[in-house]
Design an enzyme around this catalytic site. Structure first.
Site, PDB file in Angstrom:
ATOM      1  N   ASP A  77      -3.181  -3.091  -2.528  1.00 48.47           N
ATOM      2  CA  ASP A  77      -4.505  -2.179  -2.238  1.00 48.47           C
ATOM      3  C   ASP A  77      -4.143  -1.328  -3.771  1.00 48.47           C
ATOM      4  OD1 ASP A  77      -5.180   0.709  -0.368  1.00 48.47           O
ATOM      5  OD2 ASP A  77      -6.557  -0.481  -1.557  1.00 48.47           O
ATOM      6  N   ASN A  78      -5.429  -0.637  -4.047  1.00 45.34           N
ATOM      7  CA  ASN A  78      -5.365   0.334  -5.288  1.00 45.34           C
ATOM      8  C   ASN A  78      -5.091   0.020  -6.488  1.00 45.34           C
ATOM      9  OD1 ASN A  78      -4.052   2.007  -2.601  1.00 45.34           O
ATOM     10  ND2 ASN A  78      -6.078   2.638  -3.348  1.00 45.34           N
ATOM     11  N   LYS A 122       2.620   3.170  -5.587  1.00 45.22           N
ATOM     12  CA  LYS A 122       2.154   2.221  -6.587  1.00 45.22           C
ATOM     13  C   LYS A 122       3.113   1.787  -7.760  1.00 45.22           C
ATOM     14  CE  LYS A 122      -1.181   3.270  -3.739  1.00 45.22           C
ATOM     15  NZ  LYS A 122      -1.111   2.358  -2.726  1.00 45.22           N
ATOM     16  N   GLU A 152     -11.388   4.075  -0.777  1.00 48.89           N
ATOM     17  CA  GLU A 152     -11.861   4.404   0.472  1.00 48.89           C
ATOM     18  C   GLU A 152     -12.776   5.563   0.642  1.00 48.89           C
ATOM     19  OE1 GLU A 152      -8.892   3.819  -0.446  1.00 48.89           O
ATOM     20  OE2 GLU A 152      -7.401   5.057   0.108  1.00 48.89           O
ATOM     21  N   ASP A 194       0.838  -1.066   0.086  1.00 47.00           N
ATOM     22  CA  ASP A 194      -0.024   0.170   0.113  1.00 47.00           C
ATOM     23  C   ASP A 194       1.000   1.240   0.108  1.00 47.00           C
ATOM     24  OD1 ASP A 194      -2.713   1.320   2.026  1.00 47.00           O
ATOM     25  OD2 ASP A 194      -2.453   1.391   0.083  1.00 47.00           O
TER      26      ASP A 194
HETATM   27  C1  LIG Z   1       9.190   3.056  -2.160  1.00 44.26           C
HETATM   28  N1  LIG Z   1       9.437   2.649  -0.884  1.00 44.26           N
HETATM   29  C2  LIG Z   1       8.962   2.842   0.263  1.00 44.26           C
HETATM   30  N2  LIG Z   1       9.220   2.559   1.563  1.00 44.26           N
HETATM   31  C3  LIG Z   1       8.735   3.017   2.593  1.00 44.26           C
HETATM   32  N3  LIG Z   1       7.595   3.697   2.805  1.00 44.26           N
HETATM   33  C4  LIG Z   1       6.987   4.232   1.553  1.00 44.26           C
HETATM   34  C5  LIG Z   1       7.620   3.808   0.491  1.00 44.26           C
HETATM   35  N4  LIG Z   1       7.033   4.275  -0.753  1.00 44.26           N
HETATM   36  C6  LIG Z   1       5.944   5.263   0.011  1.00 44.26           C
HETATM   37  N5  LIG Z   1       6.042   5.001   1.248  1.00 44.26           N
HETATM   38  C7  LIG Z   1       5.141   5.373   2.243  1.00 44.26           C
HETATM   39  O1  LIG Z   1       3.982   4.893   2.294  1.00 44.26           O
HETATM   40  C8  LIG Z   1       2.732   5.696   2.160  1.00 44.26           C
HETATM   41  C9  LIG Z   1       2.340   6.002   0.537  1.00 44.26           C
HETATM   42  C10 LIG Z   1       1.140   5.600   0.331  1.00 44.26           C
HETATM   43  C11 LIG Z   1       1.034   5.898  -1.207  1.00 44.26           C
HETATM   44  N6  LIG Z   1      -0.727   5.324  -1.381  1.00 44.26           N
HETATM   45  C12 LIG Z   1      -1.209   6.111  -2.182  1.00 44.26           C
HETATM   46  O2  LIG Z   1      -0.515   7.123  -3.159  1.00 44.26           O
HETATM   47  C13 LIG Z   1      -2.681   6.259  -2.276  1.00 44.26           C
HETATM   48  C14 LIG Z   1      -3.436   7.174  -2.905  1.00 44.26           C
HETATM   49  C15 LIG Z   1      -4.822   7.126  -3.074  1.00 44.26           C
HETATM   50  C16 LIG Z   1      -5.583   7.924  -3.741  1.00 44.26           C
HETATM   51  C17 LIG Z   1      -6.391   7.737  -4.526  1.00 44.26           C
HETATM   52  C18 LIG Z   1      -7.218   8.628  -5.281  1.00 44.26           C
HETATM   53  C19 LIG Z   1      -7.115  10.070  -5.125  1.00 44.26           C
HETATM   54  F1  LIG Z   1      -7.504  10.907  -5.939  1.00 44.26           F
HETATM   55  C20 LIG Z   1      -6.040  10.232  -4.714  1.00 44.26           C
HETATM   56  C21 LIG Z   1      -5.475   9.507  -3.764  1.00 44.26           C
HETATM   57  C22 LIG Z   1      -5.492   5.917  -2.428  1.00 44.26           C
HETATM   58  C23 LIG Z   1      -4.900   5.057  -1.717  1.00 44.26           C
HETATM   59  O3  LIG Z   1      -5.422   4.113  -1.163  1.00 44.26           O
HETATM   60  C24 LIG Z   1      -3.465   5.074  -1.606  1.00 44.26           C
HETATM   61  O4  LIG Z   1      -2.630   3.928  -0.910  1.00 44.26           O
HETATM   62  C25 LIG Z   1       3.297   6.824   2.610  1.00 44.26           C
HETATM   63  F2  LIG Z   1       2.703   8.049   2.295  1.00 44.26           F
HETATM   64  C26 LIG Z   1       4.831   6.958   2.002  1.00 44.26           C
HETATM   65  O5  LIG Z   1       5.632   7.886   2.934  1.00 44.26           O
HETATM   66 MG   LIG Z   2      -3.975   2.585  -0.442  1.00 38.25          MG
END
Ligand SMILES: CNc1ncnc2c1ncn2[C@@H]1O[C@H](/C=C/CNC(=O)c2cc(-c3ccc(F)cc3)cc(O)c2O)[C@H](F)[C@H]1O
Ligand SMILES: [Mg+2]
Length: 221
Positions: free
Chosen positions: A169-170, A144, A199, A141
């Site tokens: 997810d997603n 992406k 969500e 999650d």
């Molecule tokens: C790449 N390696 C990483 N290692 C450790 N932590 C990480 C890493 N990469 C990110 N993180 C960490 O994981 C999290 C990132 C979550 C990203 N999730 C989403 O973008 C996401 C977006 C939407 C969404 C849908 C529609 C819309 F209009 C707007 C948004 C819905 C969802 O359910 C999501 O999960 C955190 F933020 C980041 O620091």
């Molecule tokens: Mg998500």
């Protein structure tokens, strides 16, 4: 100074949830995100699918990629058998700090190891640092476009065994097209799509559940 959305989510938990009661923490976050401010938690609808997969797998070891505020961390950890361990990776220190407090409010610190750092750095160190052999369940999650490289990395590091379950997810919104294409066409995975909604909205989204089948023999022909 202005508060951040994760800080407001934590405040909602501290005001409306009962310490040591994970379900009340989940409920408080869902209520806040549905009625006050949307946030990217897996949410209640997809969360029920997550719960059913966790209960079915009954994992001893879980890896979560992307903790954010700890919503799915609390959902998963609250369903784990005794002595089971959930390792969750989060590289944003502000999100990690909030998530630690949310997890603590739910009383789940003993089941959860929140590691502050990037998946690409930590996946190769799982065995030596945490004594993990393989993961029974992985919840993806985070970014992406990191789903696919991190899945390949977990395979290379021998962190998946025959029967390990990946739940992503997603896969529709925002979408993870390269991951879906790979995982659905690979002979090493058996995949299933659980249709749901983004969500707190009516937008279509869903979870992809993929069972690792191990290195299948046609790869040696
Ligand atoms: C790449 N390696 C990483 N290692 C450790 N932590 C990480 C890493 N990469 C990110 N993180 C960490 O994981 C999290 C990132 C979550 C990203 N999730 C989403 O973008 C996401 C977006 C939407 C969404 C849908 C529609 C819309 F209009 C707007 C948004 C819905 C969802 O359910 C999501 O999960 C955190 F933020 C980041 O620091
Ligand atoms: Mg998500």
């Amino acid at each position: 100074t202005q508060s951040t959305r994760p800080q407001r989510i934590l405040t909602a938990v501290q005001k409306n949830a009962t310490r040591g009661d994970p379900r009340s923490v989940v409920k408080a976050i869902d209520h806040f995100c549905r009625n006050k401010e949307w946030a990217m938690n897996v949410g209640d609808e997809k969360g029920c699918i997550l719960d059913s997969v966790v209960s079915e797998v009954n994992p001893a070891t879980v890896l979560e990629l992307g903790t954010y505020c700890g919503y799915s961390t609390v959902r998963i950890a609250s369903l784990l058998p005794p002595n089971a361990k959930l390792i969750t990776l989060e590289f944003n220190p502000d999100f990690a700090a909030i998530a630690r407090q949310v997890i603590a409010w739910a009383g789940l610190e003993d089941k959860v190891q929140l590691v502050e750092g990037a998946s690409g750095d930590w996946i190769p160190k799982m065995k030596e640092q945490f004594g993990v052999k393989t993961f029974d369940l992985v919840f993806l999650d985070h970014w992406k476009n990191s789903y696919l490289p991190d899945t390949k990395l977990m395979e290379e590091c021998g962190l998946l065994r025959k029967g390990s379950v990946l739940l992503a997810d997603n896969v529709i919104c925002p979408g993870a097209p390269e991951y879906l294409e790979f995982i659905r066409s690979s002979p090493r995975y058996k995949s299933q799509y659980f249709k749901s909604h983004l969500e707190y909205t009516k937008v279509e989204d869903g979870l992809e559940k993929s069972v690792f089948l191990g290195l299948v023999n046609e790869e040696w022909t």
